[in-house]
Design a protein around this motif. Structure first.
Motif, PDB file in Angstrom:
ATOM      1  N   TYR A 296      -4.207   6.253 -15.370  1.00  0.00           N
ATOM      2  CA  TYR A 296      -3.389   7.422 -15.765  1.00  0.00           C
ATOM      3  C   TYR A 296      -2.465   7.055 -16.924  1.00  0.00           C
ATOM      4  O   TYR A 296      -2.372   7.781 -17.920  1.00  0.00           O
ATOM      5  CB  TYR A 296      -2.581   7.919 -14.563  1.00  0.00           C
ATOM      6  N   PHE A 297      -1.781   5.915 -16.828  1.00  0.00           N
ATOM      7  CA  PHE A 297      -0.871   5.495 -17.905  1.00  0.00           C
ATOM      8  C   PHE A 297      -1.638   5.276 -19.212  1.00  0.00           C
ATOM      9  O   PHE A 297      -1.149   5.594 -20.295  1.00  0.00           O
ATOM     10  CB  PHE A 297      -0.123   4.211 -17.521  1.00  0.00           C
ATOM     11  N   GLN A 298      -2.849   4.734 -19.088  1.00  0.00           N
ATOM     12  CA  GLN A 298      -3.663   4.472 -20.270  1.00  0.00           C
ATOM     13  C   GLN A 298      -4.064   5.778 -20.958  1.00  0.00           C
ATOM     14  O   GLN A 298      -3.967   5.901 -22.180  1.00  0.00           O
ATOM     15  CB  GLN A 298      -4.909   3.678 -19.859  1.00  0.00           C
ATOM     16  N   LEU A 299      -4.490   6.764 -20.164  1.00  0.00           N
ATOM     17  CA  LEU A 299      -4.909   8.050 -20.730  1.00  0.00           C
ATOM     18  C   LEU A 299      -3.719   8.791 -21.335  1.00  0.00           C
ATOM     19  O   LEU A 299      -3.853   9.482 -22.352  1.00  0.00           O
ATOM     20  CB  LEU A 299      -5.591   8.912 -19.662  1.00  0.00           C
ATOM     21  N   CYS A 300      -2.542   8.648 -20.718  1.00  0.00           N
ATOM     22  CA  CYS A 300      -1.337   9.284 -21.269  1.00  0.00           C
ATOM     23  C   CYS A 300      -0.997   8.716 -22.648  1.00  0.00           C
ATOM     24  O   CYS A 300      -0.379   9.385 -23.470  1.00  0.00           O
ATOM     25  CB  CYS A 300      -0.142   9.091 -20.334  1.00  0.00           C
TER      26      CYS A 300
ATOM     27  N   VAL B  42       0.832  -1.209   0.000  1.00  0.00           N
ATOM     28  CA  VAL B  42       0.000   0.000   0.000  1.00  0.00           C
ATOM     29  C   VAL B  42       0.866   1.259   0.000  1.00  0.00           C
ATOM     30  O   VAL B  42       0.611   2.207  -0.745  1.00  0.00           O
ATOM     31  CB  VAL B  42      -0.945  -0.004   1.223  1.00  0.00           C
ATOM     32  N   LEU B  43       1.926   1.264   0.830  1.00  0.00           N
ATOM     33  CA  LEU B  43       2.793   2.449   0.905  1.00  0.00           C
ATOM     34  C   LEU B  43       3.484   2.698  -0.424  1.00  0.00           C
ATOM     35  O   LEU B  43       3.602   3.839  -0.872  1.00  0.00           O
ATOM     36  CB  LEU B  43       3.827   2.279   2.024  1.00  0.00           C
ATOM     37  N   LEU B  44       3.930   1.609  -1.073  1.00  0.00           N
ATOM     38  CA  LEU B  44       4.581   1.739  -2.380  1.00  0.00           C
ATOM     39  C   LEU B  44       3.607   2.373  -3.383  1.00  0.00           C
ATOM     40  O   LEU B  44       3.948   3.335  -4.077  1.00  0.00           O
ATOM     41  CB  LEU B  44       5.018   0.350  -2.864  1.00  0.00           C
ATOM     42  N   LEU B  45       2.381   1.829  -3.425  1.00  0.00           N
ATOM     43  CA  LEU B  45       1.380   2.347  -4.358  1.00  0.00           C
ATOM     44  C   LEU B  45       0.986   3.783  -4.030  1.00  0.00           C
ATOM     45  O   LEU B  45       0.799   4.603  -4.921  1.00  0.00           O
ATOM     46  CB  LEU B  45       0.129   1.464  -4.329  1.00  0.00           C
ATOM     47  N   THR B  46       0.847   4.071  -2.728  1.00  0.00           N
ATOM     48  CA  THR B  46       0.469   5.429  -2.309  1.00  0.00           C
ATOM     49  C   THR B  46       1.531   6.407  -2.783  1.00  0.00           C
ATOM     50  O   THR B  46       1.219   7.514  -3.245  1.00  0.00           O
ATOM     51  CB  THR B  46       0.307   5.499  -0.779  1.00  0.00           C
TER      52      THR B  46
ATOM     53  N   ARG C 254       2.578  19.334 -13.213  1.00  0.00           N
ATOM     54  CA  ARG C 254       3.398  19.775 -14.348  1.00  0.00           C
ATOM     55  C   ARG C 254       2.542  19.799 -15.620  1.00  0.00           C
ATOM     56  O   ARG C 254       2.548  20.767 -16.373  1.00  0.00           O
ATOM     57  CB  ARG C 254       4.575  18.813 -14.515  1.00  0.00           C
ATOM     58  N   ASP C 255       1.774  18.704 -15.817  1.00  0.00           N
ATOM     59  CA  ASP C 255       0.910  18.628 -17.003  1.00  0.00           C
ATOM     60  C   ASP C 255      -0.083  19.787 -17.024  1.00  0.00           C
ATOM     61  O   ASP C 255      -0.273  20.450 -18.044  1.00  0.00           O
ATOM     62  CB  ASP C 255       0.108  17.314 -17.001  1.00  0.00           C
TER      63      ASP C 255
ATOM     64  N   MET D 250       2.950  10.691  -6.318  1.00  0.00           N
ATOM     65  CA  MET D 250       3.889  11.260  -7.283  1.00  0.00           C
ATOM     66  C   MET D 250       3.137  11.689  -8.550  1.00  0.00           C
ATOM     67  O   MET D 250       3.344  12.780  -9.075  1.00  0.00           O
ATOM     68  CB  MET D 250       4.960  10.221  -7.630  1.00  0.00           C
ATOM     69  N   ILE D 251       2.243  10.801  -9.023  1.00  0.00           N
ATOM     70  CA  ILE D 251       1.454  11.136 -10.221  1.00  0.00           C
ATOM     71  C   ILE D 251       0.613  12.380  -9.954  1.00  0.00           C
ATOM     72  O   ILE D 251       0.594  13.321 -10.752  1.00  0.00           O
ATOM     73  CB  ILE D 251       0.530   9.950 -10.610  1.00  0.00           C
ATOM     74  N   MET D 252      -0.085  12.373  -8.815  1.00  0.00           N
ATOM     75  CA  MET D 252      -1.011  13.465  -8.496  1.00  0.00           C
ATOM     76  C   MET D 252      -0.267  14.787  -8.324  1.00  0.00           C
ATOM     77  O   MET D 252      -0.669  15.812  -8.856  1.00  0.00           O
ATOM     78  CB  MET D 252      -1.776  13.147  -7.204  1.00  0.00           C
ATOM     79  N   MET D 253       0.818  14.735  -7.548  1.00  0.00           N
ATOM     80  CA  MET D 253       1.483  15.983  -7.184  1.00  0.00           C
ATOM     81  C   MET D 253       2.386  16.492  -8.314  1.00  0.00           C
ATOM     82  O   MET D 253       2.193  17.574  -8.841  1.00  0.00           O
ATOM     83  CB  MET D 253       2.309  15.800  -5.903  1.00  0.00           C
TER      84      MET D 253
END
Length: 635
Positions: free
Chosen positions: A550-554, A284-288, A301-302, A293-296
């Motif tokens: 997220y990866f799929q939409l990118c 869970v911590l790894l995924l969080t 940046r995007d 990272m993606i969110m922030m």
């Protein structure tokens, strides 16, 4: 508005009343202490014969065992009936504080009866009994890795054993019957109450070839008493006389009545559960971390880049903003997706509440069948969230067949489960097992489904379709955008493999204990751990779905709805794969019907697990998509 609210309230009251009626038709045993005075009769009831080799329970009196003069059936609740319990009185006579040896009866067996008995011994059947609401148990001593020895209980006692070199005086491969039972009854006395309370019911089973002088029924006397280890055991071969005896020992115990279940529920070392939770928390911590990272970083940046750039420059851009005109396009088969989400929420609500109640001690194991009864009842009552979530999802996906959606939410998945259950029941019935659900119980289950669950799904769907939806963050274009060729690692089968492994990894250690409790007939009572595991599972499913979405939409692939459901829902496939591994490593099932039952029930469980994890994945991805597209400026 007022009239509709009144109608809904009346429907709910009617549903709850009907539920109470159906459940009160099944007796829920009380769990208050019973004090026995010296010389009071203590009743021993027989429950069933059960085996981990066949998984088919049988009536105790299906074998030629000693019977009382008059057979009386105890009333079982819904859960007990589904477990195949058949609780009846027995010929054993026990009186508080009186230790004695008694002859139970002599049985003259025919060749067929002796063969049937020997077969059950070969299939490793155990006898289940009940005294003062405590199940009979055989005491076992097991050694922990640190050299300490602990006492644990195994349910019931063995009907007999197969001769081998380990047992002196036995012939290899010959079945021997345990025809002498020693009851060790533990009681607790205290100044706060008069009499004694029973706090332990242990059974030791022996095989003794009894002999007697004189004529049976007149002046017969056993010559094989007192029992000693050098007496030969009683083989179960062919027709003849078989004498059954028992003795009773009473032991005072310091264990209080409130703690009498502790030895039954002792799960061995707690460390493995803590290890399981720490292992899951690491995932869970790894995924969080990845989600944060993606969110922030990436999204910020995007967003800054998208919101600052001119429209002309964006034409050459790639990334998730390019699909804003298609991201909320309804997927293929929106009806099936919405029905799956509705049933997934129904199951998630049922699991969360039943684990919560068990954790708080409401569903104690003293209330036999209570957990299964409560789970079925909760599933029917969770029809409201099922209808509500299914209809909201369908409305958001611009579906118009609201009647079809409501009927399918109420009947599609429950119908599949009921049909499989009914089919498997035929095979159990064909083997004459008490595990076969009687016709009356089928009628009660159908009443719960059609008279309670279906109306509640309609109530939930009514509110769901009345609910006003918030405006979508982006408009959907008339013409669908072409999806570019996807890299091999972004194809659905591969993302499903990645998406399912982490949720499954979060639960698989706890899963081992749950499966052992079901298939190896052990007690499972660490619901506190299970509640934490359910929470971790939910968080893991949500996070892995968001990352993959997220990866799929990118990669400019806007068909994310089914993918979000299947990515985390594929944990159900891992569960079924694990059940195959468990079958070959832990179980010793013999025969076609037991194997069919195992894989049939595990297929149903895997489907339900897929619905729960898929629902969490879809809803979290839905929230994520709305959040990120609401934050970007679109001309």
């Amino acid at each position: 508005g007022k009239r509709e609210a009144t109608m809904t309230r009346l429907a709910l009251i009617a549903a709850v009343t009907l539920c109470a009626r159906i459940i009160s038709a099944f007796y829920l045993p009380g769990v208050s202490p019973h004090e026995y005075l010296d010389g009071d009769k203590v009743e021993v009831k027989v429950n069933k014969l059960s085996s981990t080799v066949t998984q088919l329970p049988y009536d105790y009196y299906a074998l030629p065992l000693c019977r009382p003069k008059e057979l009386k059936n105890s009333v079982e609740n819904l859960g007990e009936v589904l477990h195949g319990s058949k609780i009846q009185n027995s010929p054993y006579e026990l009186y508080m504080g009186k230790s004695d040896f008694k002859v139970l009866c002599k049985v003259d067996m025919t060749r067929i009866q002796a063969f049937s008995f020997a077969r059950r011994i070969h299939e490793d059947y155990r006898v289940q009994m009940i005294m003062d609401n405590l199940p009979a148990a055989t005491r076992m001593i097991s050694e922990l890795p640190d050299g300490k020895t602990v006492h644990m209980y195994d349910r019931g006692y063995r009907l007999g054993f197969i001769g081998s070199k380990e047992f002196p005086g036995t012939k290899p491969l010959t079945p021997y019957v345990n025809n002498h039972i020693r009851f060790i009854v533990k009681y607790h006395k205290d100044e706060s109450f008069i009499g004694a309370r029973i706090v332990g019911f242990e059974v030791e089973a022996f095989s003794v070839k009894h002999k007697y002088k004189g004529k049976w029924g007149e002046d017969a006397k056993l010559t094989s008493v007192p029992l000693s280890p050098d007496l030969p055991p009683q083989p179960m071969v062919g027709p003849g006389e078989y004498i059954f005896t028992y003795d009773v020992t009473w032991e005072e115990s310091p264990i209080r009545w409130a703690s009498r279940w502790d030895l039954y529920l002792y799960m061995g070392d707690d460390q493995i559960h803590w290890f399981s939770i720490l292992n899951s928390l690491a995932i869970v911590l790894l995924l969080t971390g990845i989600v944060a990272m993606i969110m922030m970083r990436t999204l910020r940046r995007d967003l800054n880049r998208y919101n600052m750039e001119e429209k002309e420059e964006l034409q050459e851009e790639s990334g998730w903003k390019l699909v804003h005109g298609d991201v909320l396009r309804p997927p293929a088969f929106p009806l099936l997706l919405s029905v799956s989400i509705g049933t997934g929420m129904q199951l998630l609500g049922m699991a969360a509440i039943s684990i919560g109640c068990s954790m708080l001690g409401f569903l104690s194991p003293a209330n036999r069948g209570g957990l299964l009864t409560a789970t079925l009842l909760l599933f029917t009552l969770m029809g409201v969230p099922a209808g509500y979530c299914g209809s909201i999802t369908y409305k958001s996906l611009r579906g118009a067949q609201w009647k079809t959606l409501t009927i399918l939410t109420a009947t599609f998945y429950p119908g599949i489960i009921f049909a499989l259950f009914f089919l498997l029941n035929f095979f159990i019935w064909g083997r004459g097992s008490t595990g076969a659900v009687p016709f009356g119980t089928f009628v009660a289950l159908l009443c719960m489904w059609f008279c309670i669950s279906v109306p509640l799904v309609f109530v939930g769907a009514f509110f769901g379709f009345k609910q006003l939806l918030t405006d979508p963050p982006v408009r959907t274009n008339e013409i669908p955008r072409q999806i570019p060729e996807q890299a091999w690692y972004m194809r659905t089968p591969l993302t499903m493999l990645i998406g399912g492994v982490l949720p499954f990894g979060a639960v698989f250690i706890e899963l081992f204990f749950i499966m052992s409790s079901v298939w190896l007939q052990r007690f499972y009572y660490v619901f506190g751990f299970l509640a934490i595991v359910l929470l971790i599972l939910t968080v893991t499913c949500a996070e892995i779905s968001i990352v993959l979405c997220y990866f799929q939409l990118c990669n400019e692939d806007y068909q994310w709805c089914w993918r979000a459901f299947l990515n985390s829902g594929s944990a159900g496939l891992y569960l079924f794969g694990y059940s195959v591994v468990y079958f070959f490593t832990q179980l010793e099932l013999a025969g076609f019907v037991p194997v069919l039952l195992y894989f049939g029930y595990m297929a149903i469980t895997s489907m339900l697990f897929c619905l729960i994890t898929g629902t969490v994945g879809f809803l979290s991805s839905w929230w994520f998509v709305w959040k990120i597209y609401a934050a970007v400026k679109v001309d």
